[in-house]
Design a protein around this motif. Structure first.
Motif, PDB file in Angstrom:
ATOM      1  N   VAL A 136      39.687 -55.296  42.308  1.00  0.00           N
ATOM      2  CA  VAL A 136      39.257 -56.640  42.804  1.00  0.00           C
ATOM      3  C   VAL A 136      39.557 -57.894  41.839  1.00  0.00           C
ATOM      4  O   VAL A 136      40.163 -58.805  42.359  1.00  0.00           O
ATOM      5  CB  VAL A 136      37.692 -56.668  43.005  1.00  0.00           C
ATOM      6  CG1 VAL A 136      37.078 -57.968  43.055  1.00  0.00           C
ATOM      7  CG2 VAL A 136      37.362 -55.652  44.205  1.00  0.00           C
ATOM      8  N   PHE A 137      39.371 -57.463  40.495  1.00  0.00           N
ATOM      9  CA  PHE A 137      39.853 -58.396  39.344  1.00  0.00           C
ATOM     10  C   PHE A 137      41.239 -58.928  39.727  1.00  0.00           C
ATOM     11  O   PHE A 137      41.803 -59.881  39.338  1.00  0.00           O
ATOM     12  CB  PHE A 137      39.378 -57.789  38.168  1.00  0.00           C
ATOM     13  CG  PHE A 137      38.004 -57.834  37.782  1.00  0.00           C
ATOM     14  CD1 PHE A 137      37.451 -59.419  37.350  1.00  0.00           C
ATOM     15  CD2 PHE A 137      37.146 -57.077  37.977  1.00  0.00           C
ATOM     16  CE1 PHE A 137      36.053 -59.722  37.129  1.00  0.00           C
ATOM     17  CE2 PHE A 137      35.656 -57.278  37.528  1.00  0.00           C
ATOM     18  CZ  PHE A 137      35.131 -58.463  37.113  1.00  0.00           C
ATOM     19  N   LYS A 138      42.233 -57.665  39.677  1.00  0.00           N
ATOM     20  CA  LYS A 138      43.512 -58.021  39.954  1.00  0.00           C
ATOM     21  C   LYS A 138      43.880 -58.804  40.937  1.00  0.00           C
ATOM     22  O   LYS A 138      44.729 -59.805  40.801  1.00  0.00           O
ATOM     23  CB  LYS A 138      44.219 -56.603  39.935  1.00  0.00           C
ATOM     24  CG  LYS A 138      45.820 -56.722  40.016  1.00  0.00           C
ATOM     25  CD  LYS A 138      46.411 -55.343  40.388  1.00  0.00           C
ATOM     26  CE  LYS A 138      47.906 -55.503  40.199  1.00  0.00           C
ATOM     27  NZ  LYS A 138      48.523 -54.151  40.817  1.00  0.00           N
ATOM     28  N   LYS A 139      43.570 -58.516  42.321  1.00  0.00           N
ATOM     29  CA  LYS A 139      43.729 -59.396  43.392  1.00  0.00           C
ATOM     30  C   LYS A 139      43.097 -60.943  43.332  1.00  0.00           C
ATOM     31  O   LYS A 139      43.751 -61.902  43.668  1.00  0.00           O
ATOM     32  CB  LYS A 139      43.077 -58.989  44.773  1.00  0.00           C
ATOM     33  CG  LYS A 139      43.854 -57.575  45.062  1.00  0.00           C
ATOM     34  CD  LYS A 139      43.474 -57.048  46.470  1.00  0.00           C
ATOM     35  CE  LYS A 139      44.123 -55.960  46.744  1.00  0.00           C
ATOM     36  NZ  LYS A 139      43.641 -55.499  48.208  1.00  0.00           N
ATOM     37  N   GLU A 140      42.070 -60.975  42.553  1.00  0.00           N
ATOM     38  CA  GLU A 140      41.406 -62.224  42.388  1.00  0.00           C
ATOM     39  C   GLU A 140      42.243 -63.087  41.256  1.00  0.00           C
ATOM     40  O   GLU A 140      42.578 -64.323  41.634  1.00  0.00           O
ATOM     41  CB  GLU A 140      40.053 -62.425  41.648  1.00  0.00           C
ATOM     42  CG  GLU A 140      39.572 -63.739  41.460  1.00  0.00           C
ATOM     43  CD  GLU A 140      39.193 -64.422  42.754  1.00  0.00           C
ATOM     44  OE1 GLU A 140      39.326 -65.796  42.243  1.00  0.00           O
ATOM     45  OE2 GLU A 140      38.868 -64.045  43.676  1.00  0.00           O
ATOM     46  N   ASN A 143      45.607 -64.177  43.547  1.00  0.00           N
ATOM     47  CA  ASN A 143      45.171 -65.082  44.258  1.00  0.00           C
ATOM     48  C   ASN A 143      45.049 -66.629  43.523  1.00  0.00           C
ATOM     49  O   ASN A 143      45.573 -67.462  44.143  1.00  0.00           O
ATOM     50  CB  ASN A 143      43.893 -64.835  44.929  1.00  0.00           C
ATOM     51  CG  ASN A 143      43.698 -63.931  46.111  1.00  0.00           C
ATOM     52  OD1 ASN A 143      45.078 -63.739  46.412  1.00  0.00           O
ATOM     53  ND2 ASN A 143      42.590 -63.262  46.219  1.00  0.00           N
ATOM     54  N   LYS A 144      44.395 -66.534  41.985  1.00  0.00           N
ATOM     55  CA  LYS A 144      44.475 -67.786  41.433  1.00  0.00           C
ATOM     56  C   LYS A 144      45.889 -68.290  41.081  1.00  0.00           C
ATOM     57  O   LYS A 144      46.103 -69.431  41.159  1.00  0.00           O
ATOM     58  CB  LYS A 144      43.809 -67.280  40.342  1.00  0.00           C
ATOM     59  CG  LYS A 144      42.146 -67.521  40.536  1.00  0.00           C
ATOM     60  CD  LYS A 144      41.621 -67.191  39.094  1.00  0.00           C
ATOM     61  CE  LYS A 144      40.003 -67.189  39.581  1.00  0.00           C
ATOM     62  NZ  LYS A 144      39.145 -66.910  37.892  1.00  0.00           N
ATOM     63  N   LEU A 145      46.572 -67.638  41.015  1.00  0.00           N
ATOM     64  CA  LEU A 145      48.158 -67.668  40.263  1.00  0.00           C
ATOM     65  C   LEU A 145      48.891 -68.343  41.836  1.00  0.00           C
ATOM     66  O   LEU A 145      49.401 -69.134  41.663  1.00  0.00           O
ATOM     67  CB  LEU A 145      48.920 -66.232  40.105  1.00  0.00           C
ATOM     68  CG  LEU A 145      50.283 -66.519  39.566  1.00  0.00           C
ATOM     69  CD1 LEU A 145      50.167 -67.532  38.529  1.00  0.00           C
ATOM     70  CD2 LEU A 145      50.828 -65.389  39.200  1.00  0.00           C
ATOM     71  N   LEU A 146      48.655 -67.716  42.960  1.00  0.00           N
ATOM     72  CA  LEU A 146      49.318 -67.961  44.194  1.00  0.00           C
ATOM     73  C   LEU A 146      48.730 -69.571  44.328  1.00  0.00           C
ATOM     74  O   LEU A 146      49.449 -70.381  44.743  1.00  0.00           O
ATOM     75  CB  LEU A 146      48.932 -67.218  45.323  1.00  0.00           C
ATOM     76  CG  LEU A 146      49.645 -65.627  45.439  1.00  0.00           C
ATOM     77  CD1 LEU A 146      49.260 -65.018  46.385  1.00  0.00           C
ATOM     78  CD2 LEU A 146      51.086 -66.133  45.620  1.00  0.00           C
ATOM     79  N   ARG A 147      47.336 -69.526  44.293  1.00  0.00           N
ATOM     80  CA  ARG A 147      46.826 -71.126  44.391  1.00  0.00           C
ATOM     81  C   ARG A 147      47.303 -72.100  43.479  1.00  0.00           C
ATOM     82  O   ARG A 147      47.877 -73.227  43.911  1.00  0.00           O
ATOM     83  CB  ARG A 147      45.438 -71.001  44.296  1.00  0.00           C
ATOM     84  CG  ARG A 147      44.661 -70.313  45.585  1.00  0.00           C
ATOM     85  CD  ARG A 147      43.150 -70.560  45.357  1.00  0.00           C
ATOM     86  NE  ARG A 147      42.371 -70.065  44.538  1.00  0.00           N
ATOM     87  CZ  ARG A 147      41.747 -68.899  44.427  1.00  0.00           C
ATOM     88  NH1 ARG A 147      41.927 -68.217  45.487  1.00  0.00           N
ATOM     89  NH2 ARG A 147      41.377 -68.640  43.345  1.00  0.00           N
ATOM     90  N   LEU A 148      47.748 -71.716  42.355  1.00  0.00           N
ATOM     91  CA  LEU A 148      48.310 -72.641  41.472  1.00  0.00           C
ATOM     92  C   LEU A 148      49.697 -73.033  41.584  1.00  0.00           C
ATOM     93  O   LEU A 148      50.158 -73.983  41.440  1.00  0.00           O
ATOM     94  CB  LEU A 148      48.176 -71.820  39.993  1.00  0.00           C
ATOM     95  CG  LEU A 148      48.642 -72.598  38.739  1.00  0.00           C
ATOM     96  CD1 LEU A 148      48.158 -74.037  38.551  1.00  0.00           C
ATOM     97  CD2 LEU A 148      48.745 -71.791  37.431  1.00  0.00           C
TER      98      LEU A 148
END
Length: 339
Positions: A136-140, A143-148
Motif C-alpha cells: 500500500v505504501f509503495k503504491k501510494e 501514485n504521488k510520483l505519477l501525479r508529480l
C-alpha cells in the motif's frame, strides 16, 4: 536505499522477537535452558522460512484474482515448509551435532506432521499483513510520483504552447509571401504549417483519428523529399481501413524520425521501408532501414526507453514492440490495439 531500510526493519523486528523469546527462557529451570534455547532458535528459523516464502514468493506473484488457484496451491506449501524445516533441524541436525532432539525416539513422522501442521498459520497471516502494508505504501508513493510527473508534464506543455503557436501563425504569413515566388516553396511551408497545427492539436484522451496520423507521416516524408530531391528513396505503404480508427497522437513518428536520422535514404538499392497495416482493430507498423555507417552519431536507436515507457502508459497490455538490429539493418515492429 529503500531496500536497505526495509532490510533493517526486518532485522530489527526479528531481533526483538528473538529477544522476547530469550527473556521467556529465564522462566525455565536452569538445566533445561540450553536445550530450550536451541529448540526456540530452530522454531524461529522455521517461522522465518514460512514468512519469507509467503512474503517474497507467494503474495507478490499470486495474490490477485486472476491467479487465485495458483495462489491457494502455493500457499498450501507453507505448512509443509515449516514442518520440513523444523524436522530437518530438530530431528536430524541437532541429534548429530548437539546430541538431543525435540521429540522422543520412536515418535512417528505422522505425529510430528500433525503436531506442527497448523503452527505456521499465524506467520502466514502476519506475512500477508506485512506485505500488504508495504505494498500500500509503495503504491501510494508511486501514485504521488505519477501525479508529480503529470503536473510537471502539464506545465512543460503549457510553456511549449507559446512558441509553436507563434511559429504556426508566422508560417501562414510566410506562405502568403512565398506563393508568388515559388509554388514548391509555398507547398513546403504549408505542409510544415499543417504539421505544426497537428502537433498543437489536443483531445481529452490524447488520441486522434488514424487518418490524421497517416497524413502527418506523409507530410513529414514529403518535407524530407523536398530536402533531398531526387536522392530520397522511401517507400510508405498503407494497407487496410484507416477511417474510423483512433490512435495516440505522434506515437508513430519517432520510428520514422529514427530511420531518417540513422538510416540510408539516398540509395535506391536500400530504401527505407515504412509499412502501416490495419486489420480489424490491430494496427501493425513496421519501419526498416539500413544503418548509415558514415554517421557521426553511432547510436542506432531512438530513445527506446522513453518510447517503451510512453507505450506502456498509453497502451498497457495492448501493444507489442519488437526491435531488431541484424547485419546493419534496423527494424522496428509495433502492434497496437486501435479500437
Amino acid at each position: 536505499m529503500k531496500k536497505h531500510r526495509t532490510l533493517l526493519l526486518h532485522i530489527a523486528a526479528w531481533s526483538l522477537y528473538l529477544l522476547y523469546c530469550l527473556v521467556g527462557l529465564y522462566l525455565e529451570p536452569l538445566q533445561k535452558r540450553s536445550v530450550m534455547m536451541w529448540l526456540q532458535f530452530s522454531y524461529i528459523l522455521s517461522l522465518m522460512a514460512v514468512f519469507y516464502y509467503c512474503y517474497l514468493f507467494v503474495y507478490p506473484r499470486y495474490l490477485n484474482r486472476e491467479r487465485i488457484l495458483y495462489f491457494l496451491l502455493a500457499l498450501g506449501w507453507a505448512p509443509a515448509i515449516f514442518v520440513a524445516t523444523r524436522y530437518l533441524i530438530e530431528e536430524n541436525l541437532y541429534p548429530a551435532v548437539l546430541g538431543f532432539q525435540n521429540y522422543t525416539v520412536g515418535t512417528s513422522l505422522r505425529f510430528i506432521i500433525l503436531d506442527n501442521l497448523f503452527r505456521a498459520t499465524p506467520m502466514m497471516a502476519l506475512s500477508a499483513v506485512v506485505w500488504s502494508v508495504e505494498n500500500v505504501f509503495k503504491k501510494e508513493k508511486e501514485n504521488k510520483l505519477l501525479r508529480l510527473e503529470k503536473n510537471q508534464a502539464e506545465l512543460a506543455f503549457l510553456k511549449s504552447q507559446v512558441n509553436p503557436h507563434f511559429l504556426y501563425n508566422t508560417l501562414n504569413y510566410i506562405y502568403a509571401l512565398a506563393y508568388p515566388v515559388s509554388e514548391q516553396l509555398a507547398e513546403a511551408i504549408m505542409k510544415l504549417s499543417d504539421m505544426m497545427r497537428y502537433m498543437l492539436h489536443d483531445s481529452p484522451d490524447g488520441k486522434v483519428e488514424l487518418q490524421k496520423e497517416v497524413d502527418y507521416l506523409q507530410s513529414f516524408i514529403d518535407i524530407f523529399r523536398l530536402r533531398f530531391e531526387d536522392r530520397f528513396f522511401v517507400n510508405f505503404d498503407v494497407q487496410g481501413n484507416v477511417d474510423g480508427q483512433r490512435v495516440a497522437s505522434l506515437v508513430l513518428i519517432p520510428f520514422v524520425e529514427n530511420a531518417f536520422k540513422h538510416g540510408v535514404v539516398s540509395n535506391p538499392a536500400t530504401p527505407v521501408d515504412i509499412q502501416l497495416q490495419v486489420v480489424g482493430n490491430t494496427l501493425s507498423f513496421v519501419v526498416r532501414n539500413h544503418i548509415n555507417s558514415h554517421q557521426k552519431d553511432h547510436s542506432t536507436g531512438i530513445g527506446l526507453v522513453n518510447i517503451k515507457r510512453r507505450l506502456a502508459l498509453l497502451y498497457p497490455g495492448q501493444h507489442h514492440l519488437e526491435v531488431q538490429n541484424t547485419d546493419g539493418v534496423y527494424e522496428a515492429k509495433l502492434e497496437l490495439n486501435v479500437q
